[in-house]
Design an enzyme around this catalytic site. Structure first.
Site, PDB file in Angstrom:
ATOM      1  N   GLY A   1       0.872  -1.162   0.000  1.00 34.12           N
ATOM      2  CA  GLY A   1       0.000   0.000   0.000  1.00 34.12           C
ATOM      3  C   GLY A   1       0.915   1.219   0.000  1.00 34.12           C
ATOM      4  O   GLY A   1       1.563   1.519   1.013  1.00 34.12           O
TER       5      GLY A   1
ATOM      6  N   GLY B   1       0.098   4.301  -0.348  1.00 34.29           N
ATOM      7  CA  GLY B   1      -0.723   5.499  -0.144  1.00 34.29           C
ATOM      8  C   GLY B   1      -0.125   6.369   0.946  1.00 34.29           C
ATOM      9  O   GLY B   1       1.099   6.399   1.139  1.00 34.29           O
TER      10      GLY B   1
ATOM     11  N   VAL C   1      -0.237   6.317   4.407  1.00 34.66           N
ATOM     12  CA  VAL C   1       0.509   5.698   5.512  1.00 34.66           C
ATOM     13  C   VAL C   1       1.741   4.968   4.970  1.00 34.66           C
ATOM     14  O   VAL C   1       2.846   5.090   5.508  1.00 34.66           O
ATOM     15  CB  VAL C   1      -0.362   4.688   6.307  1.00 34.66           C
ATOM     16  CG1 VAL C   1       0.450   4.073   7.445  1.00 34.66           C
ATOM     17  CG2 VAL C   1      -1.610   5.347   6.865  1.00 34.66           C
ATOM     18  N   GLY C   2       1.553   4.225   3.880  1.00 32.26           N
ATOM     19  CA  GLY C   2       2.635   3.398   3.337  1.00 32.26           C
ATOM     20  C   GLY C   2       3.826   4.234   2.889  1.00 32.26           C
ATOM     21  O   GLY C   2       4.976   3.932   3.234  1.00 32.26           O
TER      22      GLY C   2
ATOM     23  N   ASP D   1       2.041  -1.640  -4.531  1.00 34.82           N
ATOM     24  CA  ASP D   1       0.666  -1.149  -4.615  1.00 34.82           C
ATOM     25  C   ASP D   1       0.037  -1.752  -5.867  1.00 34.82           C
ATOM     26  O   ASP D   1       0.735  -2.169  -6.785  1.00 34.82           O
ATOM     27  CB  ASP D   1       0.651   0.390  -4.698  1.00 34.82           C
ATOM     28  CG  ASP D   1      -0.679   0.987  -4.250  1.00 34.82           C
ATOM     29  OD1 ASP D   1      -0.752   1.524  -3.131  1.00 34.82           O
ATOM     30  OD2 ASP D   1      -1.670   0.885  -5.026  1.00 34.82           O
TER      31      ASP D   1
ATOM     32  N   ARG E   1     -10.917   5.617   6.100  1.00 40.28           N
ATOM     33  CA  ARG E   1     -12.294   6.085   6.299  1.00 40.28           C
ATOM     34  C   ARG E   1     -12.455   7.548   5.924  1.00 40.28           C
ATOM     35  O   ARG E   1     -11.490   8.308   5.841  1.00 40.28           O
ATOM     36  CB  ARG E   1     -12.766   5.825   7.720  1.00 40.28           C
ATOM     37  CG  ARG E   1     -11.871   6.352   8.807  1.00 40.28           C
ATOM     38  CD  ARG E   1     -12.444   5.923  10.144  1.00 40.28           C
ATOM     39  NE  ARG E   1     -11.498   6.170  11.203  1.00 40.28           N
ATOM     40  CZ  ARG E   1     -11.835   6.481  12.434  1.00 40.28           C
ATOM     41  NH1 ARG E   1     -13.123   6.575  12.752  1.00 40.28           N
ATOM     42  NH2 ARG E   1     -10.933   6.688  13.356  1.00 40.28           N
TER      43      ARG E   1
ATOM     44  N   ARG F   1     -14.084   2.896  11.857  1.00 40.25           N
ATOM     45  CA  ARG F   1     -13.106   1.965  11.286  1.00 40.25           C
ATOM     46  C   ARG F   1     -13.801   0.671  10.881  1.00 40.25           C
ATOM     47  O   ARG F   1     -13.446   0.046   9.881  1.00 40.25           O
ATOM     48  CB  ARG F   1     -12.011   1.654  12.311  1.00 40.25           C
ATOM     49  CG  ARG F   1     -11.123   2.842  12.632  1.00 40.25           C
ATOM     50  CD  ARG F   1      -9.995   2.465  13.568  1.00 40.25           C
ATOM     51  NE  ARG F   1      -9.181   3.609  13.935  1.00 40.25           N
ATOM     52  CZ  ARG F   1      -9.412   4.388  15.004  1.00 40.25           C
ATOM     53  NH1 ARG F   1     -10.432   4.132  15.817  1.00 40.25           N
ATOM     54  NH2 ARG F   1      -8.628   5.416  15.271  1.00 40.25           N
TER      55      ARG F   1
ATOM     56  N   ASN G   1      -7.263  -1.011   8.642  1.00 41.49           N
ATOM     57  CA  ASN G   1      -8.375  -1.045   9.608  1.00 41.49           C
ATOM     58  C   ASN G   1      -9.592  -1.796   9.078  1.00 41.49           C
ATOM     59  O   ASN G   1      -9.749  -1.909   7.879  1.00 41.49           O
ATOM     60  CB  ASN G   1      -8.782   0.400   9.940  1.00 41.49           C
ATOM     61  CG  ASN G   1      -7.932   0.970  11.053  1.00 41.49           C
ATOM     62  OD1 ASN G   1      -7.755   0.341  12.077  1.00 41.49           O
ATOM     63  ND2 ASN G   1      -7.406   2.171  10.842  1.00 41.49           N
TER      64      ASN G   1
ATOM     65  N   ASP H   1      -2.164   5.039  19.546  1.00 39.12           N
ATOM     66  CA  ASP H   1      -3.108   5.566  20.540  1.00 39.12           C
ATOM     67  C   ASP H   1      -2.352   6.165  21.733  1.00 39.12           C
ATOM     68  O   ASP H   1      -2.717   7.228  22.244  1.00 39.12           O
ATOM     69  CB  ASP H   1      -4.065   4.459  21.013  1.00 39.12           C
ATOM     70  CG  ASP H   1      -4.927   3.930  19.868  1.00 39.12           C
ATOM     71  OD1 ASP H   1      -5.231   4.719  18.954  1.00 39.12           O
ATOM     72  OD2 ASP H   1      -5.275   2.732  19.887  1.00 39.12           O
TER      73      ASP H   1
ATOM     74  N   ARG I   1      -0.833   9.493  20.786  1.00 36.45           N
ATOM     75  CA  ARG I   1      -1.843  10.566  20.830  1.00 36.45           C
ATOM     76  C   ARG I   1      -2.066  11.024  22.271  1.00 36.45           C
ATOM     77  O   ARG I   1      -2.099  12.229  22.552  1.00 36.45           O
ATOM     78  CB  ARG I   1      -3.163  10.065  20.211  1.00 36.45           C
ATOM     79  CG  ARG I   1      -3.080   9.986  18.703  1.00 36.45           C
ATOM     80  CD  ARG I   1      -4.387   9.584  18.050  1.00 36.45           C
ATOM     81  NE  ARG I   1      -4.270   9.717  16.602  1.00 36.45           N
ATOM     82  CZ  ARG I   1      -4.798   8.893  15.711  1.00 36.45           C
ATOM     83  NH1 ARG I   1      -5.505   7.838  16.108  1.00 36.45           N
ATOM     84  NH2 ARG I   1      -4.641   9.107  14.422  1.00 36.45           N
TER      85      ARG I   1
ATOM     86  N   HIS J   1      -8.536  -1.183  18.758  1.00 38.88           N
ATOM     87  CA  HIS J   1      -8.274   0.127  18.160  1.00 38.88           C
ATOM     88  C   HIS J   1      -9.608   0.717  17.707  1.00 38.88           C
ATOM     89  O   HIS J   1      -9.969   0.668  16.550  1.00 38.88           O
ATOM     90  CB  HIS J   1      -7.329  -0.053  16.974  1.00 38.88           C
ATOM     91  CG  HIS J   1      -6.826   1.230  16.400  1.00 38.88           C
ATOM     92  ND1 HIS J   1      -6.407   2.289  17.174  1.00 38.88           N
ATOM     93  CD2 HIS J   1      -6.653   1.620  15.114  1.00 38.88           C
ATOM     94  CE1 HIS J   1      -6.003   3.262  16.374  1.00 38.88           C
ATOM     95  NE2 HIS J   1      -6.145   2.892  15.127  1.00 38.88           N
TER      96      HIS J   1
HETATM   97  N1  APR Z   1      -2.728  -4.458  -2.908  1.00 34.39           N
HETATM   98  C1  APR Z   1      -1.865  -3.432  -2.737  1.00 34.39           C
HETATM   99  N2  APR Z   1      -2.240  -2.168  -2.488  1.00 34.39           N
HETATM  100  C2  APR Z   1      -3.548  -1.928  -2.417  1.00 34.39           C
HETATM  101  C3  APR Z   1      -4.524  -2.930  -2.578  1.00 34.39           C
HETATM  102  C4  APR Z   1      -4.059  -4.242  -2.834  1.00 34.39           C
HETATM  103  N3  APR Z   1      -4.902  -5.274  -3.018  1.00 34.39           N
HETATM  104  N4  APR Z   1      -5.741  -2.371  -2.446  1.00 34.39           N
HETATM  105  C5  APR Z   1      -5.551  -1.059  -2.207  1.00 34.39           C
HETATM  106  N5  APR Z   1      -4.235  -0.782  -2.191  1.00 34.39           N
HETATM  107  C6  APR Z   1      -3.559   0.500  -1.994  1.00 34.39           C
HETATM  108  C7  APR Z   1      -4.260   1.677  -2.663  1.00 34.39           C
HETATM  109  O1  APR Z   1      -4.004   1.695  -4.067  1.00 34.39           O
HETATM  110  C8  APR Z   1      -3.646   2.863  -1.933  1.00 34.39           C
HETATM  111  O2  APR Z   1      -2.505   3.384  -2.585  1.00 34.39           O
HETATM  112  O3  APR Z   1      -3.539   0.869  -0.628  1.00 34.39           O
HETATM  113  C9  APR Z   1      -3.230   2.257  -0.579  1.00 34.39           C
HETATM  114  C10 APR Z   1      -3.970   2.881   0.604  1.00 34.39           C
HETATM  115  O4  APR Z   1      -3.547   4.194   0.703  1.00 34.39           O
HETATM  116  P1  APR Z   1      -4.524   5.406   1.109  1.00 34.39           P
HETATM  117  O5  APR Z   1      -5.784   5.303   0.327  1.00 34.39           O
HETATM  118  O6  APR Z   1      -3.718   6.653   1.039  1.00 34.39           O
HETATM  119  O7  APR Z   1      -4.897   5.045   2.624  1.00 34.39           O
HETATM  120  P2  APR Z   1      -4.005   5.295   3.941  1.00 34.39           P
HETATM  121  O8  APR Z   1      -4.364   6.584   4.543  1.00 34.39           O
HETATM  122  O9  APR Z   1      -2.581   4.997   3.631  1.00 34.39           O
HETATM  123  O10 APR Z   1      -4.607   4.163   4.892  1.00 34.39           O
HETATM  124  C11 APR Z   1      -4.389   2.782   4.623  1.00 34.39           C
HETATM  125  O11 APR Z   1      -4.316   2.199   6.934  1.00 34.39           O
HETATM  126  O12 APR Z   1      -4.692   3.548   8.768  1.00 34.39           O
HETATM  127  C12 APR Z   1      -5.240   2.570   7.933  1.00 34.39           C
HETATM  128  O13 APR Z   1      -7.624   2.957   7.986  1.00 34.39           O
HETATM  129  C13 APR Z   1      -6.468   3.082   7.215  1.00 34.39           C
HETATM  130  O14 APR Z   1      -7.170   1.005   6.247  1.00 34.39           O
HETATM  131  C14 APR Z   1      -6.493   2.221   5.983  1.00 34.39           C
HETATM  132  C15 APR Z   1      -5.005   1.939   5.717  1.00 34.39           C
END
Ligand code: APR
Length: 310
Positions: free
Chosen positions: A9, A11, A13-14, A33, A82, A88, A120, A148, A151, A175
C-alpha cells in the site's frame, strides 16, 4: 542495508512509513501497490531525496510481489481509509478481502517475515492476516496501541506544557472507540498523571485519545491520519530490526492472557528480533477489567462479521 522491509500500500501511511524507514537508515524498502506507477514513482522520488537526507537505504517500487521476496518485515497498509462519518468498522467488507490476498502473497514470498498490520479495522485485520498467512502468532502484530498512546502522550504534553519526551502513556484494548487508556500507568517523568491533573481533565484527554482518529478524519475530510500511524509502525519495525526489546502496546493474539482466547487485542508486549517475544500481563482494577472486556466484545463482534464474509 542488510535488512529489508516491504510496505504494501503506497498510499498516505505506506509512503510515509517508507520515508521514515529509509531516513532512519533502518533497512532497504520495497513499496508495493496495485495502482501502476504509484509505488515506482514514490520510491524513485524518495530515492532522489536520499542524497539530501543523507541515507543509503535503497528504495524500489513494484506492482508485483517478486521484489518483496525475503523481507524481514512486511508492513500492510493496503486498503481504504475512512471518510468523515465512517467508523473503522465500516471498512471491514472491503479491507478484509484486500488484507487476505495480500497476506497470502506475503507468506509465499517472505515465509519468515514478521507482519505488521496497519489496515483497519485493525484487530479484525490481524485475524485475517493471521489466518491467511498461516504464520505463528509471534509474527503477526497489529499497530494500534503505539499510535493511541502517542496521541495520549501528545495531549498530556499539550495540557501540562512539558516535553513529549517526558511522557509515557498506556493504552490497552481494541483500536476503536472502546480502547482503554490507563491514566494510573501514564506518567510525566515517572509521576502518574493522576497526581498532576484533575479527574475532569484526565477524562477529557482520555476521550480525545479514544476519538483521536475521527478528529483527524473530520479535519482532513478526504482520508485518515497518516503521519502518526506511519511513525508508530516504524517504531515497532525498529524495535524488531534492531532487536531492541522495547515494551510497546500492540495487537497480538491472546491465548489465555488477560482471560481472553483466540482474540487479537492491544496489550503490552516485548518486540524483538523474533517479533512478539513476551506478552506482559499487568493487574487491572475492576473498572479497567470491565472496560477491556467491553473492548474485547467489540472485537469479537467483528470476528463474527468476518465469519459471515467468509
Ligand atoms: N494491494 C496493494 N495495495 C492496495 C490494494 C491491494 N490489493 N488495495 C488497495 N491498495 C492500496 C491503494 O491503491 C492505496 O494506494 O492501498 C493504498 C492505501 O492508501 P490510502 O488510500 O492513502 O490510505 P491510507 O491513509 O494509507 O490508509 C491505509 O491504513 O490507517 C489505515 O484505515 C487506514 O485502512 C487504511 C489503511
Amino acid at each position: 542495508m542488510d535488512k529489508k522491509v516491504t510496505v504494501i500500500g503506497a498510499g498516505n501511511v505506506g509512503a510515509t512509513a517508507a520515508q521514515r524507514l529509509a531516513e532512519k537508515e533502518l533497512c532497504d524498502v520495497v513499496l508495493i501497490d496495485i495502482v501502476e506507477g504509484v509505488p515506482q514513482g514514490k520510491a524513485l522520488d524518495l530515492a532522489e531525496a536520499a542524497p539530501i537526507e543523507k541515507h543509503d537505504a535503497h528504495l524500489t517500487g513494484s506492482n508485483g510481489y517478486e521484489a518483496s521476496a525475503g523481507s524481514d518485515i512486511v508492513i500492510i497498509t493496503a486498503g481504504i481509509p475512512r471518510k468523515p462519518g465512517m467508523s473503522r468498522d465500516d471498512l471491514i467488507g472491503v479491507n478484509a478481502g484486500i488484507v487476505k490476498n495480500v497476506s497470502k502473497e506475503v507468506a509465499k514470498y517472505s515465509p519468515n517475515a514478521i507482519i505488521i498490520i496497519v489496515s483497519n479495522p485493525l484487530d479484525a485485520m490481524c485475524h485475517v492476516a493471521y489466518e491467511a498467512s498461516g504464520f505463528p502468532k509471534n509474527r503477526v502484530i497489529g499497530m494500534a496501541g503505539v499510535l493511541d498512546s502517542a496521541r495520549f502522550r501528545a495531549f498530556i504534553s499539550m495540557e501540562l506544557n512539558v516535553s513529549v519526551e517526558n511522557t509515557h502513556a498506556f493504552v490497552l484494548g481494541g483500536h476503536g472507540d472502546t480502547m482503554v487508556p490507563l491514566p494510573r500507568y501514564s506518567t510525566v517523568a515517572g509521576i502518574p498523571i493522576t497526581e498532576l491533573m484533575s479527574k475532569e481533565r484526565i477524562d477529557a484527554l482520555v476521550k480525545r485519545t479514544a476519538t483521536g482518529g475521527a478528529e483527524i478524519v473530520s479535519l482532513l475530510k478526504t482520508g485518515s491520519a497518516y503521519y502518526a500511524p506511519a511513525s508508530a509502525a516504524v517504531e515497532m519495525a525498529e524495535s524488531i530490526l534492531k532487536d531492541k526489546k522495547k515494551i510497546l502496546p500492540c495487537a497480538v493474539l491472546l491465548q489465555g492472557e488477560y482471560g481472553f482466547n483466540d482474540l487479537f487485542i492491544g496489550v503490552p508486549v516485548k518486540l524483538g528480533a523474533k517479533g512478539v517475544e513476551e506478552i506482559i500481563e499487568i493487574k487491572l482494577l475492576d473498572d479497567e477489567k470491565a472496560a477491556l472486556q467491553k473492548s474485547a466484545a467489540a472485537v469479537e463482534e467483528l470476528k463474527g462479521v468476518l465469519k459471515k464474509l467468509g
